[in-house]
Design a protein around this motif. Structure first.
Motif, PDB file in Angstrom:
ATOM      1  N   SER A   1       0.905  -1.070   0.017  1.00 24.90           N
ATOM      2  CA  SER A   1      -0.101  -0.055   0.007  1.00 24.90           C
ATOM      3  C   SER A   1       0.880   1.224  -0.023  1.00 24.90           C
ATOM      4  N   VAL A   2       0.992   1.947  -1.087  1.00 27.84           N
ATOM      5  CA  VAL A   2       2.189   2.879  -1.127  1.00 27.84           C
ATOM      6  C   VAL A   2       1.702   4.085  -0.278  1.00 27.84           C
ATOM      7  N   SER A   3       0.792   4.543  -0.151  1.00 26.62           N
ATOM      8  CA  SER A   3       0.436   5.536   0.334  1.00 26.62           C
ATOM      9  C   SER A   3       0.688   5.627   1.928  1.00 26.62           C
ATOM     10  N   THR A   4       0.664   4.285   2.431  1.00 27.24           N
ATOM     11  CA  THR A   4       1.100   4.226   3.848  1.00 27.24           C
ATOM     12  C   THR A   4       2.538   3.477   3.946  1.00 27.24           C
ATOM     13  N   GLY A   5       3.197   3.141   2.825  1.00 24.72           N
ATOM     14  CA  GLY A   5       4.219   2.397   2.923  1.00 24.72           C
ATOM     15  C   GLY A   5       4.371   1.076   3.551  1.00 24.72           C
ATOM     16  N   THR A   6       2.992   0.331   3.768  1.00 20.97           N
ATOM     17  CA  THR A   6       3.101  -0.862   4.367  1.00 20.97           C
ATOM     18  C   THR A   6       2.729  -1.857   3.071  1.00 20.97           C
ATOM     19  N   THR A   7       3.407  -2.908   3.540  1.00 20.89           N
ATOM     20  CA  THR A   7       3.361  -4.351   2.840  1.00 20.89           C
ATOM     21  C   THR A   7       2.149  -5.163   3.224  1.00 20.89           C
ATOM     22  N   PHE A   8       1.714  -5.997   2.543  1.00 20.30           N
ATOM     23  CA  PHE A   8       0.550  -6.852   2.930  1.00 20.30           C
ATOM     24  C   PHE A   8       0.425  -8.165   1.800  1.00 20.30           C
ATOM     25  N   THR A   9      -0.145  -9.205   2.327  1.00 18.30           N
ATOM     26  CA  THR A   9      -0.179 -10.436   1.800  1.00 18.30           C
ATOM     27  C   THR A   9      -1.911 -10.412   1.147  1.00 18.30           C
ATOM     28  N   ALA A  10      -1.926 -10.353   0.023  1.00 18.64           N
ATOM     29  CA  ALA A  10      -3.387 -10.489  -0.595  1.00 18.64           C
ATOM     30  C   ALA A  10      -3.814 -12.065  -1.038  1.00 18.64           C
ATOM     31  N   ARG A  11      -4.746 -12.428  -0.366  1.00 22.74           N
ATOM     32  CA  ARG A  11      -5.443 -13.801  -1.120  1.00 22.74           C
ATOM     33  C   ARG A  11      -6.549 -13.330  -1.788  1.00 22.74           C
ATOM     34  N   ILE A  12      -6.864 -13.810  -2.752  1.00 19.13           N
ATOM     35  CA  ILE A  12      -8.280 -13.482  -3.463  1.00 19.13           C
ATOM     36  C   ILE A  12      -9.206 -14.417  -2.904  1.00 19.13           C
ATOM     37  N   ASP A  13     -10.180 -13.544  -2.210  1.00 19.21           N
ATOM     38  CA  ASP A  13     -11.606 -14.364  -1.610  1.00 19.21           C
ATOM     39  C   ASP A  13     -11.925 -15.485  -2.484  1.00 19.21           C
ATOM     40  N   GLU A  14     -12.022 -16.540  -1.692  1.00 19.50           N
ATOM     41  CA  GLU A  14     -12.516 -17.806  -2.410  1.00 19.50           C
ATOM     42  C   GLU A  14     -13.666 -17.673  -3.408  1.00 19.50           C
ATOM     43  N   ASP A  15     -14.742 -16.768  -3.085  1.00 18.14           N
ATOM     44  CA  ASP A  15     -15.832 -16.673  -3.823  1.00 18.14           C
ATOM     45  C   ASP A  15     -15.674 -15.586  -4.954  1.00 18.14           C
ATOM     46  N   LYS A  16     -14.435 -15.130  -5.146  1.00 17.00           N
ATOM     47  CA  LYS A  16     -14.339 -14.016  -6.154  1.00 17.00           C
ATOM     48  C   LYS A  16     -13.135 -14.614  -6.941  1.00 17.00           C
ATOM     49  N   ARG A  17     -12.642 -15.845  -6.939  1.00 19.42           N
ATOM     50  CA  ARG A  17     -11.628 -16.323  -7.852  1.00 19.42           C
ATOM     51  C   ARG A  17     -11.870 -16.610  -9.102  1.00 19.42           C
ATOM     52  N   GLU A  18     -13.229 -16.886  -9.571  1.00 26.68           N
ATOM     53  CA  GLU A  18     -13.659 -16.892 -10.947  1.00 26.68           C
ATOM     54  C   GLU A  18     -13.668 -15.484 -11.588  1.00 26.68           C
ATOM     55  N   ILE A  19     -14.133 -14.549 -10.978  1.00 23.53           N
ATOM     56  CA  ILE A  19     -14.061 -13.132 -11.570  1.00 23.53           C
ATOM     57  C   ILE A  19     -12.742 -12.640 -11.754  1.00 23.53           C
ATOM     58  N   PHE A  20     -11.979 -12.865 -10.489  1.00 20.04           N
ATOM     59  CA  PHE A  20     -10.571 -12.366 -10.783  1.00 20.04           C
ATOM     60  C   PHE A  20      -9.875 -12.857 -12.060  1.00 20.04           C
ATOM     61  N   SER A  21     -10.094 -14.147 -12.271  1.00 16.50           N
ATOM     62  CA  SER A  21      -9.466 -15.021 -13.159  1.00 16.50           C
ATOM     63  C   SER A  21      -9.573 -14.123 -14.672  1.00 16.50           C
ATOM     64  N   HIS A  22     -10.598 -13.226 -14.936  1.00 18.49           N
ATOM     65  CA  HIS A  22     -10.747 -12.679 -16.192  1.00 18.49           C
ATOM     66  C   HIS A  22      -9.972 -11.166 -15.996  1.00 18.49           C
ATOM     67  N   HIS A  23      -9.205 -11.079 -17.282  1.00 23.11           N
ATOM     68  CA  HIS A  23      -8.362 -10.150 -17.016  1.00 23.11           C
ATOM     69  C   HIS A  23      -8.699  -8.887 -18.151  1.00 23.11           C
ATOM     70  N   ALA A  24      -9.940  -9.147 -18.612  1.00 18.53           N
ATOM     71  CA  ALA A  24     -10.187  -7.874 -19.764  1.00 18.53           C
ATOM     72  C   ALA A  24     -10.244  -6.579 -19.046  1.00 18.53           C
ATOM     73  N   PHE A  25     -11.215  -6.784 -17.884  1.00 20.69           N
ATOM     74  CA  PHE A  25     -11.233  -5.374 -17.053  1.00 20.69           C
ATOM     75  C   PHE A  25      -9.699  -4.595 -16.687  1.00 20.69           C
ATOM     76  N   PRO A  26      -8.987  -5.171 -15.950  1.00 20.62           N
ATOM     77  CA  PRO A  26      -7.633  -4.642 -15.737  1.00 20.62           C
ATOM     78  C   PRO A  26      -6.813  -4.231 -16.953  1.00 20.62           C
ATOM     79  N   ASP A  27      -7.049  -4.977 -18.029  1.00 22.16           N
ATOM     80  CA  ASP A  27      -6.342  -4.601 -19.426  1.00 22.16           C
ATOM     81  C   ASP A  27      -6.879  -3.274 -20.026  1.00 22.16           C
ATOM     82  N   GLU A  28      -8.341  -3.190 -19.787  1.00 23.29           N
ATOM     83  CA  GLU A  28      -8.873  -2.253 -20.441  1.00 23.29           C
ATOM     84  C   GLU A  28      -8.779  -0.933 -19.382  1.00 23.29           C
ATOM     85  N   HIS A  29      -8.537  -1.007 -18.089  1.00 20.42           N
ATOM     86  CA  HIS A  29      -8.407   0.000 -17.175  1.00 20.42           C
ATOM     87  C   HIS A  29      -7.117  -0.112 -16.237  1.00 20.42           C
ATOM     88  N   PRO A  30      -6.162   0.171 -16.912  1.00 22.25           N
ATOM     89  CA  PRO A  30      -4.769   0.296 -16.275  1.00 22.25           C
ATOM     90  C   PRO A  30      -4.526   1.068 -15.171  1.00 22.25           C
TER      91      PRO A  30
END
Ligand code: SF4
Ligand code: SF4
Length: 156
Positions: A34-63
């Protein structure tokens, strides 16, 4: 007054430079900063959102969007709700939404008690509210809500 996030994703659309993935450490696990606070953290994708996370069209279109934001039907959802930084968890874009008696939106109030509205009548009422409302209601947020409600507005 409880704040309910509508999961519109607006507040996350330009946070790609602030919530940064350093490297991937597992199939759905990332070392992040988290750049604004300079803190590191480990992020695990929520189990119920792993399917939507696997689609990369949105982050590709919104850099500039946060890398963890994904569309889910008509919502834009954080896919690391459990592990998101504390500033994300406590962020409130609005403390009040104001509507006419039919439920049509007229304005919103931010956490700094600033009204955002094009409605001139509502703006005038808002500006007069503070000096007109009874001191017996101690909380300034609640006082304004009561004041508006008494004048026919719907407030959430
Ligand atoms: S905090 Fe506000 S802007 Fe951000 S997703 Fe929720 S409703 Fe949308
Ligand atoms: S971690 Fe989640 S809440 Fe925070 S900016 Fe990214 S998508 Fe938004």
């Amino acid at each position: 007054m409880a704040f309910t996030c509508r999961q519109c994703g607006t507040c996350c659309m330009y946070l790609g430079d602030y919530i940064v993935i350093d490297h991937q450490v597992g199939p759905f696990e990332f070392a992040c900063e988290s750049v604004s606070t300079g803190t590191t953290f480990t992020a695990r994708i929520d189990e119920d959102k792993r399917e939507i996370f696997s689609h990369h069209a949105f982050p590709d279109e919104h850099p500039h969007a946060c890398r963890f934001l994904r569309p889910d039907g008509c919502l834009l959802r954080c896919t690391i709700h459990h592990d998101s930084p504390v500033q994300c968890k406590f962020y409130r874009c609005a403390i009040m939404r104001i509507m006419d008696p039919d439920g049509n939106p007229l304005g919103m109030v931010t956490g700094t008690l600033n009204l955002h509205s094009d409605d001139t009548v509502l703006r005038a009422i808002w500006n007069n509210a503070e000096k007109s409302i009874p001191e017996s209601v101690p909380d300034v947020e609640e006082r304004r809500q009561v004041y508006l409600t008494e004048r026919g507005y719907r407030v959430e």
